[in-house]
Every structure is written in structure tokens, then in C-alpha cells.
Design a protein around this motif. Structure first.
Motif, PDB file in Angstrom:
ATOM      1  N   VAL A  57       0.722  -0.977   0.265  1.00  0.00           N
ATOM      2  CA  VAL A  57      -0.240  -0.088  -0.329  1.00  0.00           C
ATOM      3  C   VAL A  57       0.470   1.062  -0.043  1.00  0.00           C
ATOM      4  O   VAL A  57       0.428   2.578   0.172  1.00  0.00           O
ATOM      5  CB  VAL A  57      -0.826   0.341   1.240  1.00  0.00           C
ATOM      6  CG1 VAL A  57      -1.953  -1.180   0.723  1.00  0.00           C
ATOM      7  CG2 VAL A  57       0.184   0.164   2.422  1.00  0.00           C
ATOM      8  N   ASN A  58       2.412   1.144  -0.285  1.00  0.00           N
ATOM      9  CA  ASN A  58       2.879   2.106   0.060  1.00  0.00           C
ATOM     10  C   ASN A  58       3.315   2.816   0.803  1.00  0.00           C
ATOM     11  O   ASN A  58       2.913   4.249   0.868  1.00  0.00           O
ATOM     12  CB  ASN A  58       2.710   3.087  -1.079  1.00  0.00           C
ATOM     13  CG  ASN A  58       3.774   3.515  -1.972  1.00  0.00           C
ATOM     14  OD1 ASN A  58       5.172   3.449  -1.579  1.00  0.00           O
ATOM     15  ND2 ASN A  58       3.702   5.230  -2.577  1.00  0.00           N
ATOM     16  N   LEU A  59       2.995   2.187   1.865  1.00  0.00           N
ATOM     17  CA  LEU A  59       2.949   3.398   3.481  1.00  0.00           C
ATOM     18  C   LEU A  59       3.791   3.009   4.332  1.00  0.00           C
ATOM     19  O   LEU A  59       4.437   1.791   4.188  1.00  0.00           O
ATOM     20  CB  LEU A  59       1.845   3.303   4.149  1.00  0.00           C
ATOM     21  CG  LEU A  59       0.368   3.729   3.867  1.00  0.00           C
ATOM     22  CD1 LEU A  59      -0.758   3.548   4.505  1.00  0.00           C
ATOM     23  CD2 LEU A  59       0.882   5.363   4.074  1.00  0.00           C
ATOM     24  N   SER A  60       4.733   3.707   5.041  1.00  0.00           N
ATOM     25  CA  SER A  60       5.617   2.823   6.414  1.00  0.00           C
ATOM     26  C   SER A  60       5.710   2.323   6.651  1.00  0.00           C
ATOM     27  O   SER A  60       4.194   1.819   7.232  1.00  0.00           O
ATOM     28  CB  SER A  60       6.577   4.543   6.831  1.00  0.00           C
ATOM     29  OG  SER A  60       5.799   5.094   7.847  1.00  0.00           O
ATOM     30  N   ALA A 146      -0.520   6.676   0.518  1.00  0.00           N
ATOM     31  CA  ALA A 146      -1.091   5.830   0.282  1.00  0.00           C
ATOM     32  C   ALA A 146      -2.420   5.851  -0.930  1.00  0.00           C
ATOM     33  O   ALA A 146      -2.922   7.102  -0.708  1.00  0.00           O
ATOM     34  CB  ALA A 146      -2.722   4.900   1.187  1.00  0.00           C
ATOM     35  N   PRO A 147      -2.773   5.260  -1.726  1.00  0.00           N
ATOM     36  CA  PRO A 147      -4.152   5.689  -2.967  1.00  0.00           C
ATOM     37  C   PRO A 147      -5.482   7.043  -2.749  1.00  0.00           C
ATOM     38  O   PRO A 147      -5.675   7.365  -2.965  1.00  0.00           O
ATOM     39  CB  PRO A 147      -4.517   4.007  -3.334  1.00  0.00           C
ATOM     40  CG  PRO A 147      -3.957   2.963  -3.184  1.00  0.00           C
ATOM     41  CD  PRO A 147      -3.317   3.223  -1.445  1.00  0.00           C
ATOM     42  N   VAL A 148      -5.221   6.845  -0.895  1.00  0.00           N
ATOM     43  CA  VAL A 148      -6.465   7.363   0.083  1.00  0.00           C
ATOM     44  C   VAL A 148      -5.825   8.006   1.001  1.00  0.00           C
ATOM     45  O   VAL A 148      -4.671   7.387   1.240  1.00  0.00           O
ATOM     46  CB  VAL A 148      -7.695   6.740   0.346  1.00  0.00           C
ATOM     47  CG1 VAL A 148      -8.259   7.534   0.729  1.00  0.00           C
ATOM     48  CG2 VAL A 148      -8.102   5.480  -0.799  1.00  0.00           C
ATOM     49  N   LEU A 149      -6.110   9.330   1.161  1.00  0.00           N
ATOM     50  CA  LEU A 149      -5.325  10.140   2.175  1.00  0.00           C
ATOM     51  C   LEU A 149      -6.576  11.018   2.616  1.00  0.00           C
ATOM     52  O   LEU A 149      -7.929  10.767   2.632  1.00  0.00           O
ATOM     53  CB  LEU A 149      -5.135  11.547   1.541  1.00  0.00           C
ATOM     54  CG  LEU A 149      -4.289  12.942   2.114  1.00  0.00           C
ATOM     55  CD1 LEU A 149      -3.158  12.492   3.057  1.00  0.00           C
ATOM     56  CD2 LEU A 149      -4.008  13.620   1.566  1.00  0.00           C
TER      57      LEU A 149
END
Length: 161
Positions: A57-60, A146-149
Motif C-alpha cells: 500500500v506504499n506506506l511506511s 496511500a491511494p487514499v488520504l
């Protein structure tokens, strides 16, 4: 109005639209956008580790762990430690998590997805490239995304710095 001001007005409109959508998600489902994205990933691939979720999900890792703690506290996910290797912990949705996911509104406006998908592939890449360049120009290359903020979470993490 200067061109850069016109650009910032458009960016502010996008941020406002995301904020409105995020508030709707919170009100209707009781979760944030990033929580929804993580729950969707856990529901899609059962038994993932938190590191795998983080990568997908491209988050740390730290951000994902924090979100997982919140989801577990709400009884939406469960962590199950491996019997064969106690270091490994797999993530699963609880029944309540499955129901929440099933009833949650779409994280990204369907209208946006339909319109974007209807563009020719070169137009999609052009938009992605342009927005990525804007993010770079604003010094946002290294920020978690992420794709949603959820703007509330962004504000809180920025204040901690």
C-alpha cells in the motif's frame, strides 16, 4: 491571477474533495481512508505480514503498524502468530472487519475512476507524470502516501514533527 496561483487553486480543490470524501467514509464506516486501504489489502490477500501490507500500500512500516493497532482495537482485524515461527504474525479481517469492508463506501469516487479509466492510456500516463512532477516540486517525494488520504491523519503527523 498568476499561473502558479491557478495551479494552487486547483490543488486546493483536490485537497478539499479528498477531505469531503474522507469525512464521508469516517461518518458512514467509522474508519479512515488509509484504514480502508489496509483492510482491503488484508481482505484481498489473507495472512499477510505487516511488512507485506506496508510494501503493497506504499506506506511506511511505522504508519502501517499504527493503523493496524487502531484496527485491532476496533476489532476489525486480528493478528495471528505462527505456531512454527513465533516471529511471524499474519493479519486477517475479523467478521466485523469483513462486514465493515463490505458496507464501506468506495475510497475513491467511482466517478473519478470511471472518467480516468475512460482516458486513453497515454493520457493516463500524462496525468500521472504531471501530478508526480508537482509532488516533486513541492518536496513531497519522500512522504508516505496511500491511494487514499485522510487529512486529519496528515495534520496530526505533521504537527508531531
Amino acid at each position: 491571477m498568476e499561473k502558479y496561483e491557478e495551479l494552487f487553486v486547483s490543488i486546493r480543490k483536490i485537497i478539499r474533495a479528498i477531505d469531503i470524501r474522507s469525512r464521508k467514509l469516517g461518518k458512514e464506516a467509522g474508519i479512515t481512508g488509509p484504514q480502508l486501504i489496509i483492510m482491503q489489502e488484508i481482505g484481498r490477500v489473507k495472512g499477510l505480514s505487516s511488512k507485506e501490507v506496508s510494501n503493497n500500500v506504499n506506506l511506511s512500516q511505522a504508519t502501517v503498524t499504527n493503523i493496524l493497532d487502531r484496527l485491532e482495537a476496533k476489532d476489525l482485524i486480528k493478528r495471528i502468530r505462527s505456531q512454527s515461527d513465533r516471529r511471524k504474525v499474519a493479519l486477517f479481517l475479523t467478521d466485523q472487519g469483513k462486514e465493515t469492508l463490505l458496507n464501506a463506501p468506495q475510497a475513491i469516487e467511482e466517478n473519478f475512476i470511471e472518467k480516468f479509466s475512460a482516458l486513453k492510456e497515454w493520457e493516463q500516463y500524462q496525468l500521472i507524470s504531471s501530478v508526480e512532477r508537482i509532488a516533486d516540486m513541492m518536496g513531497a517525494r519522500e512522504l508516505d502516501a496511500a491511494p487514499v488520504l485522510n487529512l486529519g491523519e496528515l495534520s496530526a503527523s505533521e504537527q508531531e514533527k
